[in-house]
Scaffold this active site. Sequence first.
Site, mmCIF file in Angstrom:
data_model
loop_
_atom_site.group_PDB
_atom_site.id
_atom_site.type_symbol
_atom_site.label_atom_id
_atom_site.label_comp_id
_atom_site.label_asym_id
_atom_site.label_seq_id
_atom_site.Cartn_x
_atom_site.Cartn_y
_atom_site.Cartn_z
ATOM 1 C CG ASP A 1 -2.123 0.960 0.997
ATOM 2 O OD1 ASP A 1 -2.061 1.802 0.059
ATOM 3 O OD2 ASP A 1 -3.104 0.890 1.755
HETATM 4 C C1 BGC Z 1 -4.889 3.427 -0.012
HETATM 5 C C2 BGC Z 1 -4.988 2.437 -1.158
HETATM 6 C C3 BGC Z 1 -4.803 3.167 -2.464
HETATM 7 C C4 BGC Z 1 -3.466 3.879 -2.445
HETATM 8 C C5 BGC Z 1 -3.171 4.645 -3.710
HETATM 9 C C6 BGC Z 1 -3.613 4.237 -0.088
HETATM 10 O O1 BGC Z 1 -3.577 5.229 0.874
HETATM 11 O O2 BGC Z 1 -4.957 2.757 1.215
HETATM 12 O O3 BGC Z 1 -6.221 1.788 -1.134
HETATM 13 O O4 BGC Z 1 -4.891 2.264 -3.523
HETATM 14 O O5 BGC Z 1 -3.438 4.790 -1.359
HETATM 15 O O6 BGC Z 1 -4.011 5.742 -3.818
#
Ligand code: BGC
Length: 756
Positions: free
Chosen positions: A228
């Site tokens: 993530d």
């Molecule tokens: C979120 C993800 C997301 C990623 C990119 C993160 O903060 O938890 O779900 O895909 O950011 O935007």
Amino acid sequence: MRDIDKLISEMTLEEKAGLCSGEDFWTTKAVERLGIPSVMVSDGPHGLRTRMEQTPDPNDSIQAVCFPAACATACSFDRELMQRMGETLGEECRSVGVSVLLGPAVNIKRSPLCGRNFEYVSEDPYLAGELAAAYINGVQSKNAGTSIKHFAANDQEHHRMTCSSDMSERTLREIYLPAFETAVKKAQPWTVMCSYNKINGVYGSENPHTLTEILRDEWGFKGYVMSDWGAVNDRVKGLKAGLDLEMPSSGGINDAKIVQAVKDGTLDEKYLDLAVKRILEKVFLYADSLPEKKPLDIDKDHIIAKEIAEECIVLLKNEGALPLPESGAKIAFIGAFAEEPRIQGGGSSHINTKTIVSALTAVKDICEVSYAKGFNREENDTDPALLEQACELAKGSDAVVVFAGLPDSFESEGFDRSHMRIPDCQNELIDRICELNDNVIVVMHNGAPVEMPWAGKVQAILEAYLCGEAAGEAVTDILFGKANPCGKLAESYPIKLSDTPCYLTFPGDRSAVYNEGVFVGYRYYEKKEMPVLFPFGHGLSYTSFEYSDIKLSSDNITDKDTVTVTATITNIGNCYGKEAVQLYVADKTGFAMRPIKELKGFEKVSLAPNESAEVTFTLSKRDFSYYNEELCDWYAPTGKYTIMLGSSSADIRLSADLMLTATVKLPFVADENTTFEEFMDYPEGKEAFEILFGQVEKQMLGGEHFDENAVRAMLSGMPLRQIRSFGEITDEKMYAAIESLNRHFGGSKWQVPPEK
Ligand code: BGC
């Protein structure tokens, strides 16, 4: 076929390390001299949040279609629909050059308060897994990848980057992992995104148990794991544990750490090569499938978004007020959400939509309605003037539709809700209107359950959730009977917050302790015999369905067999409709502490009036099993099970019993802590116990106050070491007894504890 191994052999250590982290916020690195392209990834899950070209802000995204969020699509209980949504998104990915769409998000709705529940599918892992697999198959059929997230147990937003989700292995396996497991086994997502949080004390980004032992070795995941955004803690540890790609870029810092670790021998280069291989396989899977670039067709996909929304909206209550007549009645729309529906949640899934159709706009194609705003959409407090205008309108109307819901500020990625209420001004408005008009219908726009103190007073409730940019069109079609509602709740609607399973422990700070274990959602409310506002799986229709003729292919099986369940569903009402038939399995063996019943199948049937269809389900061992921690595997105890078919978890229409025989023996380790009772569970143990420890009984029965039953009852919960003290049994004698049992029964069933 590309020879990826050869390519890797030509890469320098630095190039390989570099490939394991992003170039920037949304792309992987290219290695031009070897023809390795950079590819783009993009949020997800219910539309494209794709970075606009040539913009300095990575969060500036192109205009795209906002489909219903997962809180809504989950209610479709419809694999084909999810597949279709996936295919549409897959085509969109190809149009704008996205190699991996960052979704679906399948974390379990442990508490209704989790700020991100709107993006997650369900409280039930079976439903979440089945729908996720269909979505993934849809997207990937178009040669774009998916990233199922957030692996795993990211069930709160509070301290999401540091908190540890602490639970038993059984809870993890039964509730928090199966959605990922089903998706991996049925759809092989190109990528898995690890979570920010720790799982039992170890970060999701460096957890060998989840990333390698379970995900790859047990489930057979073939793609790459990405972090993530910013979830990496110790990069080298992560690489060893199975984290392939770090996102976004680490600015070269972690690449250098990887290089250094290989050079100083703390990281075997084979881990790096493996990660590079997994990433490159998917980079080329995308890049080598010719991008036949069809332009993004927002208008075409808007229609699909509307069709999907109509299949998701849930009719929670209807005392006959719906559908509304198109003519001959004075209808009022009241509430700011009629003018400005809430169509999606805040955070990384937020889509830059071109069009949002409100109910107030859409209804113009159907009939004339009057409108009063009633309250300010983003505010908690009542605006007296708006309230009075709304009351005036309500007084003179034949039907009042109130459009209510949660404002953006109440619910978003990044924080959890602290209560389950909608703004006070909305509750006050609904109460007042119910005093003035007895034909009130409420349409809700929210991403998670809310308390509905007025539920008993209104005539109908339509749960529209956050159902995308065509929300208004879908809602009005259902209100006026142009579409027949067929959504079913993918989560329980508790009456109040203090009823919820983890009320006492949610959210955790450093540690989130999952004390409720496997008793999440309906598994909890049913076990506690606790009433809910609306049960899991509930959803009404404008027609009715009859369930008949349940048949099992066999009512006596072993855990190696499968059993087929069939039944007939008939539309006995006056209009075309769809019914999501749910199959639940109840373990009646009494062997282990288990939920009353669990969802193990669903089928959606479409039926014209008087039409019937047969539904068929196939069940196998896993559907009867719980995760046994001693066996480290799924175990279906011997005994009776009830198969139930229902229109909701609380509306079971048919049931049938079967007997199952386990062919697996549970391991039993006899040591000084083994109890008398445990011995007695085994016929062999009983015999052995009576021979070896019978003297205890004899000795005690010699006393005046003991009868045989009393002695047995007293001994039943005692460990051997304690019983020993009643007789003349030395340590030596006790261990010799255990050892002789081991010899007698052979194998691993009886084990002698280690030497003292
Ligand atoms: C979120 C993800 C997301 C990623 C990119 C993160 O903060 O938890 O779900 O895909 O950011 O935007």
